[in-house]
Design a protein around this motif. Structure first.
Motif, PDB file in Angstrom:
ATOM      1  N   UNK A 218      81.825  13.872 111.702  1.00 66.04           N
ATOM      2  CA  UNK A 218      81.126  13.419 110.510  1.00 66.04           C
ATOM      3  C   UNK A 218      80.927  14.595 109.573  1.00 66.04           C
ATOM      4  N   UNK A 219      80.634  14.308 108.315  1.00 62.71           N
ATOM      5  CA  UNK A 219      80.365  15.331 107.326  1.00 62.71           C
ATOM      6  C   UNK A 219      78.899  15.250 106.926  1.00 62.71           C
ATOM      7  N   UNK A 220      78.176  16.353 107.082  1.00 65.24           N
ATOM      8  CA  UNK A 220      76.786  16.376 106.663  1.00 65.24           C
ATOM      9  C   UNK A 220      76.716  16.658 105.170  1.00 65.24           C
ATOM     10  N   UNK A 221      75.539  16.428 104.583  1.00 64.16           N
ATOM     11  CA  UNK A 221      75.353  16.655 103.155  1.00 64.16           C
ATOM     12  C   UNK A 221      75.565  18.128 102.801  1.00 64.16           C
ATOM     13  N   UNK A 222      75.074  19.035 103.642  1.00 67.45           N
ATOM     14  CA  UNK A 222      75.245  20.467 103.370  1.00 67.45           C
ATOM     15  C   UNK A 222      76.707  20.870 103.458  1.00 67.45           C
ATOM     16  N   UNK A 223      77.448  20.326 104.427  1.00 69.85           N
ATOM     17  CA  UNK A 223      78.876  20.618 104.525  1.00 69.85           C
ATOM     18  C   UNK A 223      79.616  20.142 103.287  1.00 69.85           C
ATOM     19  N   UNK A 224      79.284  18.956 102.792  1.00 64.19           N
ATOM     20  CA  UNK A 224      79.925  18.429 101.593  1.00 64.19           C
ATOM     21  C   UNK A 224      79.605  19.305 100.375  1.00 64.19           C
TER      22      UNK A 224
ATOM     23  N   UNK B   2      66.624  23.509  97.377  1.00 64.35           N
ATOM     24  CA  UNK B   2      66.900  22.639  96.230  1.00 64.35           C
ATOM     25  C   UNK B   2      67.325  21.253  96.689  1.00 64.35           C
ATOM     26  N   UNK B   3      68.223  21.184  97.675  1.00 59.06           N
ATOM     27  CA  UNK B   3      68.675  19.880  98.172  1.00 59.06           C
ATOM     28  C   UNK B   3      67.555  19.150  98.910  1.00 59.06           C
ATOM     29  N   UNK B   4      66.704  19.921  99.592  1.00 61.55           N
ATOM     30  CA  UNK B   4      65.562  19.329 100.311  1.00 61.55           C
ATOM     31  C   UNK B   4      65.997  18.161 101.199  1.00 61.55           C
ATOM     32  N   UNK B   5      67.034  18.400 102.010  1.00 55.53           N
ATOM     33  CA  UNK B   5      67.581  17.327 102.845  1.00 55.53           C
ATOM     34  C   UNK B   5      66.593  16.849 103.895  1.00 55.53           C
ATOM     35  N   UNK B   6      65.611  17.670 104.231  1.00 55.66           N
ATOM     36  CA  UNK B   6      64.614  17.234 105.203  1.00 55.66           C
ATOM     37  C   UNK B   6      63.823  16.031 104.695  1.00 55.66           C
ATOM     38  N   UNK B   7      63.752  15.893 103.364  1.00 58.15           N
ATOM     39  CA  UNK B   7      63.056  14.733 102.796  1.00 58.15           C
ATOM     40  C   UNK B   7      63.776  13.442 103.158  1.00 58.15           C
TER      41      UNK B   7
ATOM     42  N   UNK C 247      65.557  12.969 105.900  1.00 56.13           N
ATOM     43  CA  UNK C 247      65.307  12.723 107.311  1.00 56.13           C
ATOM     44  C   UNK C 247      63.936  12.089 107.519  1.00 56.13           C
ATOM     45  N   UNK C 248      62.934  12.598 106.809  1.00 52.87           N
ATOM     46  CA  UNK C 248      61.576  12.076 106.961  1.00 52.87           C
ATOM     47  C   UNK C 248      61.488  10.622 106.504  1.00 52.87           C
ATOM     48  N   UNK C 249      62.047  10.330 105.327  1.00 54.79           N
ATOM     49  CA  UNK C 249      61.955   8.971 104.790  1.00 54.79           C
ATOM     50  C   UNK C 249      62.753   7.979 105.627  1.00 54.79           C
ATOM     51  N   UNK C 250      63.941   8.398 106.104  1.00 54.71           N
ATOM     52  CA  UNK C 250      64.770   7.505 106.912  1.00 54.71           C
ATOM     53  C   UNK C 250      64.137   7.257 108.276  1.00 54.71           C
ATOM     54  N   UNK C 251      63.538   8.280 108.857  1.00 58.36           N
ATOM     55  CA  UNK C 251      62.851   8.086 110.130  1.00 58.36           C
ATOM     56  C   UNK C 251      61.700   7.089 109.974  1.00 58.36           C
ATOM     57  N   UNK C 252      60.977   7.213 108.884  1.00 65.31           N
ATOM     58  CA  UNK C 252      59.882   6.275 108.629  1.00 65.31           C
ATOM     59  C   UNK C 252      60.433   4.856 108.476  1.00 65.31           C
ATOM     60  N   UNK C 253      61.566   4.729 107.783  1.00 67.31           N
ATOM     61  CA  UNK C 253      62.202   3.423 107.577  1.00 67.31           C
ATOM     62  C   UNK C 253      62.608   2.802 108.913  1.00 67.31           C
ATOM     63  N   UNK C 254      63.265   3.594 109.784  1.00 71.12           N
ATOM     64  CA  UNK C 254      63.762   3.044 111.040  1.00 71.12           C
ATOM     65  C   UNK C 254      62.642   2.803 112.038  1.00 71.12           C
ATOM     66  N   UNK C 255      61.598   3.623 112.024  1.00 68.90           N
ATOM     67  CA  UNK C 255      60.461   3.365 112.912  1.00 68.90           C
ATOM     68  C   UNK C 255      59.813   2.033 112.580  1.00 68.90           C
ATOM     69  N   UNK C 256      59.692   1.745 111.282  1.00 70.08           N
ATOM     70  CA  UNK C 256      59.111   0.466 110.874  1.00 70.08           C
ATOM     71  C   UNK C 256      60.043  -0.688 111.221  1.00 70.08           C
ATOM     72  N   UNK C 257      61.348  -0.479 111.063  1.00 66.06           N
ATOM     73  CA  UNK C 257      62.319  -1.540 111.330  1.00 66.06           C
ATOM     74  C   UNK C 257      62.412  -1.859 112.817  1.00 66.06           C
TER      75      UNK C 257
END
Length: 340
Positions: A268-274, A305-310, A312-322
């Motif tokens: 897979x390609x991560x956002x930082x790799x891209x 600047x990319x703040x990719x951890x944001x 991860x945090x939002x998606x984890x919250x989304x999937x925990x709720x789902x």
């Protein structure tokens, strides 16, 4: 990165014969071992206590079939993949030969279960046997082996799809979150194989999560320029911010940055790799070489600047709720409505 969990594709079947040891009345469920037949069918015979000590489901089955105690409903209904053999003695009690047929359980799968029931001192069970061992331990009620196998497999880094499928099949809910987050935040879209394996429910939820991630990432391009705030925007000079924004736009919109690397590399390609690839291509473009200055090339500046951890945090919250709202929908065996 480990290989995909082995799939049970062998269509052969095998017998497991339970019978009493006539020379030992105190052990009325002794087993014997048979060799593999010429046509590929196999028959195992092991001490019955090997199965009954850790599995109440097996204990109930043996007691029921020996006439020691009657259960309603039939306990064999709780042991998927195990059927009574059509050729068996109808007399119950001591001296009976109890014979069962394995359906959908390959010799490799059953041997893996035996490896878990008879662990060798100082030797770990190989990874390729842990997967079928976990499935059979779950289906047949070997709770201690299931706990051991979950702990052992949790130490292995697996690809998202095999881990999700195994988590569903063995009903391990704690394994679902990380692979779903990976599929939702990576640059590489779902392949046809992945979409088919996951099923429509998962694909739709992953699409929702990826849309939220893309929206946030696109907002960086139209966001405030350096100097507007005293936070991460100050990591770039004005010109470098324009270079980074142009590269980020390409990384998000051009498919070549979303494709996985060659076979020997990551799948897979991560956002930082891209982003790094887009910056490299931009710097090498003839007649229009644009790159970050030495001061702005620091990895931490780009990451801030990319703040990719944001994401991860939002998606984890989304999937925990789902997942948390309907665990049974997401953790299920292979014979339920989503294809596994």
């Amino acid at each position: 990165m480990t290989s995909d969990p082995p799939q049970s594709t062998d269509d052969s079947w095998a017998d497991a014969e339970f019978f009493s040891d006539e020379d030992s009345p105190t052990n009325p469920q002794g087993w014997r071992t048979f060799n593999e037949s010429e046509d590929g069918q196999r028959t195992w015979a092991e001490p019955a206590t090997l199965f009954t000590e850790d599995s109440p489901l097996f204990k109930n089955l043996i007691e029921h079939d020996r006439g020691v105690e009657f259960f309603d409903p039939d306990p064999i209904r709780n042991l998927p993949g195990l059927k009574r053999h059509p050729i068996r003695n109808s007399n119950k009690g001591l001296g009976e030969r109890l014979k069962y047929k394995l359906e959908g359980v390959t010799p490799f799968d059953f041997d893996s279960l035996l490896a878990g029931l008879r662990p060798k001192l100082g030797q770990e069970i190989p990874y390729e046997r842990l997967c079928p061992l976990l499935v059979l331990a779950t289906d047949w009620g070997f709770d201690s082996i299931r706990k051991y196998t979950i702990t052992a497999l949790s130490k292995h880094e697996d690809l998202p799809i095999p881990r999700i499928l195994l988590a569903r099949r063995a009903r391990v809910s704690e394994w679902l979150l990380d692979p779903y987050v990976t599929l939702s935040t990576r640059m590489t879209p779902l392949s046809k194989y992945e979409a088919k394996a996951l099923g429509i429910d998962s694909v739709l939820k992953i699409s929702d999560a990826r849309a939220k991630v893309l929206e946030r990432r696109l907002s960086l391009i139209a966001g405030p320029r350096p100097g507007t705030f005293l936070n991460r925007w100050t990591f770039f000079h004005s010109n470098c911010w324009m270079v980074a924004s142009a590269a980020w736009r390409k990384a998000l919109t051009e498919n070549k940055y979303h494709q996985p690397p060659r076979r020997k590399g990551p799948r897979t390609t991560t956002a930082m790799q891209a982003m790094q690839a887009a910056l490299q291509d931009q710097a090498q473009k003839p007649g229009d070489a644009r790159q970050l200055c030495a001061g702005c090339q620091a990895t931490n500046g780009l990451a801030e600047w990319l703040n990719l951890s944001a994401d991860d945090v939002s998606v984890r919250r989304f999937w925990k709720a789902t997942i948390g709202s309907d665990v049974e929908t997401w953790v299920k065996s292979s014979n339920t409505r989503e294809t596994t």
